[in-house]
Design a protein around this motif. Structure first.
Motif, PDB file in Angstrom:
ATOM      1  N   VAL A   1     -56.782 -41.366   3.723  1.00  0.00           N
ATOM      2  CA  VAL A   1     -56.234 -42.222   2.672  1.00  0.00           C
ATOM      3  C   VAL A   1     -56.926 -41.853   1.368  1.00  0.00           C
ATOM      4  O   VAL A   1     -58.139 -41.617   1.340  1.00  0.00           O
ATOM      5  CB  VAL A   1     -56.397 -43.731   3.004  1.00  0.00           C
TER       6      VAL A   1
ATOM      7  N   THR B   1     -44.581 -34.783  -1.482  1.00  0.00           N
ATOM      8  CA  THR B   1     -44.423 -35.950  -0.604  1.00  0.00           C
ATOM      9  C   THR B   1     -42.956 -36.153  -0.221  1.00  0.00           C
ATOM     10  O   THR B   1     -42.661 -36.591   0.884  1.00  0.00           O
ATOM     11  CB  THR B   1     -44.989 -37.236  -1.248  1.00  0.00           C
TER      12      THR B   1
ATOM     13  N   THR C   1     -43.743 -45.698  -7.877  1.00  0.00           N
ATOM     14  CA  THR C   1     -44.677 -45.236  -6.844  1.00  0.00           C
ATOM     15  C   THR C   1     -46.018 -44.896  -7.501  1.00  0.00           C
ATOM     16  O   THR C   1     -46.072 -44.520  -8.673  1.00  0.00           O
ATOM     17  CB  THR C   1     -44.148 -43.999  -6.104  1.00  0.00           C
TER      18      THR C   1
ATOM     19  N   ASP D   1     -45.098 -35.585  -6.221  1.00  0.00           N
ATOM     20  CA  ASP D   1     -43.889 -36.218  -5.669  1.00  0.00           C
ATOM     21  C   ASP D   1     -42.947 -35.210  -5.023  1.00  0.00           C
ATOM     22  O   ASP D   1     -42.196 -35.561  -4.123  1.00  0.00           O
ATOM     23  CB  ASP D   1     -43.116 -37.093  -6.682  1.00  0.00           C
TER      24      ASP D   1
ATOM     25  N   CYS E   1     -41.676 -40.321   4.189  1.00  0.00           N
ATOM     26  CA  CYS E   1     -42.591 -41.086   3.346  1.00  0.00           C
ATOM     27  C   CYS E   1     -42.081 -42.519   3.236  1.00  0.00           C
ATOM     28  O   CYS E   1     -40.903 -42.739   2.976  1.00  0.00           O
ATOM     29  CB  CYS E   1     -42.651 -40.421   1.971  1.00  0.00           C
TER      30      CYS E   1
ATOM     31  N   GLU F   1     -42.640 -46.235   1.282  1.00  0.00           N
ATOM     32  CA  GLU F   1     -43.274 -46.891   0.132  1.00  0.00           C
ATOM     33  C   GLU F   1     -43.626 -48.326   0.505  1.00  0.00           C
ATOM     34  O   GLU F   1     -42.831 -49.017   1.139  1.00  0.00           O
ATOM     35  CB  GLU F   1     -42.330 -46.878  -1.077  1.00  0.00           C
TER      36      GLU F   1
ATOM     37  N   ILE G   1     -46.312 -40.183   5.721  1.00  0.00           N
ATOM     38  CA  ILE G   1     -47.038 -40.596   4.510  1.00  0.00           C
ATOM     39  C   ILE G   1     -46.634 -42.030   4.175  1.00  0.00           C
ATOM     40  O   ILE G   1     -45.450 -42.378   4.245  1.00  0.00           O
ATOM     41  CB  ILE G   1     -46.670 -39.685   3.304  1.00  0.00           C
TER      42      ILE G   1
ATOM     43  N   LEU H   1     -50.920 -50.107   4.335  1.00  0.00           N
ATOM     44  CA  LEU H   1     -50.329 -48.762   4.382  1.00  0.00           C
ATOM     45  C   LEU H   1     -50.222 -48.276   5.824  1.00  0.00           C
ATOM     46  O   LEU H   1     -49.202 -47.702   6.225  1.00  0.00           O
ATOM     47  CB  LEU H   1     -51.179 -47.783   3.563  1.00  0.00           C
TER      48      LEU H   1
ATOM     49  N   MET I   1     -47.167 -44.679   0.912  1.00  0.00           N
ATOM     50  CA  MET I   1     -47.580 -44.618  -0.483  1.00  0.00           C
ATOM     51  C   MET I   1     -47.425 -45.987  -1.140  1.00  0.00           C
ATOM     52  O   MET I   1     -46.459 -46.697  -0.870  1.00  0.00           O
ATOM     53  CB  MET I   1     -46.653 -43.605  -1.174  1.00  0.00           C
TER      54      MET I   1
ATOM     55  N   PRO J   1     -48.498 -42.418  -6.260  1.00  0.00           N
ATOM     56  CA  PRO J   1     -48.731 -41.459  -5.176  1.00  0.00           C
ATOM     57  C   PRO J   1     -50.186 -41.091  -4.914  1.00  0.00           C
ATOM     58  O   PRO J   1     -50.493 -40.538  -3.867  1.00  0.00           O
ATOM     59  CB  PRO J   1     -47.917 -40.228  -5.596  1.00  0.00           C
TER      60      PRO J   1
ATOM     61  N   CYS K   1     -52.492 -43.216  -1.256  1.00  0.00           N
ATOM     62  CA  CYS K   1     -51.619 -42.596  -0.264  1.00  0.00           C
ATOM     63  C   CYS K   1     -52.345 -42.461   1.076  1.00  0.00           C
ATOM     64  O   CYS K   1     -53.501 -42.044   1.116  1.00  0.00           O
ATOM     65  CB  CYS K   1     -51.290 -41.215  -0.843  1.00  0.00           C
TER      66      CYS K   1
ATOM     67  N   LEU L   1     -51.990 -40.490   4.659  1.00  0.00           N
ATOM     68  CA  LEU L   1     -51.209 -39.394   5.231  1.00  0.00           C
ATOM     69  C   LEU L   1     -51.839 -38.870   6.507  1.00  0.00           C
ATOM     70  O   LEU L   1     -53.040 -39.027   6.746  1.00  0.00           O
ATOM     71  CB  LEU L   1     -51.020 -38.265   4.213  1.00  0.00           C
TER      72      LEU L   1
END
Length: 197
Positions: free
Chosen positions: A96, A167, A137, A164, A172, A174, A124, A113, A126, A139, A142, A144
């Motif tokens: 993270v 990602t 967003t 972006d 992904c 949000e 991912i 998250l 975000m 980013p 994040c 992942l």
């Protein structure tokens, strides 16, 4: 549930600080201690391991008490180069990231998250914030999967830098946080003073 012991936290402090006159942002004082220390204190309880990505003043960052890793290249290639430095050294399943200049992010950010990433079966997760009815967003906040390292290195090797675009090439999700101010960053000395007020 993804346990926090499976997550390594990475504080991104590798930028030029150009909008702050070239100073090292993570070492600027906020409420009496360096910005990067705020990030460490806030992120530490949310993760199993923690490290810092920095490209200057490495000993000053090391004195904060976490391992420090610079980018692979010396050209200040942006947040994705920091992601790559973290992923290459990450020994957990997830990484993270948080920027060093946003000291107010929520204490449950990683948990939210992780829950969204698992629920969506995503690669991912975000942060997104809502202000004046507009969702944006964020980013650099994040979570992942560490398995994305190969994809990221290939993307950087091709000369691309835009976070972006990379990602968007993965699953992904949000996660909307209503308090946009919690993710406010200090890109300039004026913004840093505004955070203090």
């Amino acid at each position: 549930m993804i346990n926090k012991s499976q997550i390594t936290g990475l504080i991104l402090a590798g930028g030029r600080g150009s909008r702050m006159g070239g100073v090292d942002k993570g070492l600027q004082n906020f409420q009496g201690i360096p910005l990067a220390m705020h990030a460490l204190l806030r992120l530490g309880p949310q993760v199993g391991e923690i490290m810092i990505n920095a490209n200057r003043n490495l000993s000053a960052y090391e004195s904060l008490g976490a391992p420090v890793w610079p980018d692979a290249s010396a050209d200040f290639a942006g947040p994705l180069a920091g992601f790559a430095a973290g992923l290459e050294r990450c020994e957990t399943e997830y990484l993270v990231t948080v920027p060093c200049d946003s000291p107010l992010f929520p204490p449950d950010m990683v948990e939210r998250l992780a829950a969204a990433l698992q629920e969506a079966g995503a690669d991912i997760a975000m942060v997104a914030t809502r202000e004046d009815g507009v969702t944006r967003t964020q980013p650099v906040f994040c979570l992942l999967k560490t398995a994305l390292l190969g994809s990221l290195l290939a993307f950087l090797d091709s000369g691309q830098r835009k976070i972006d675009i990379w990602t968007a090439s993965h699953a992904c999700v949000e996660v909307v946080f209503e308090d946009a101010h919690a993710f406010a960053g200090a890109n300039t000395l004026t913004e840093l003073q505004q955070l203090q007020s």
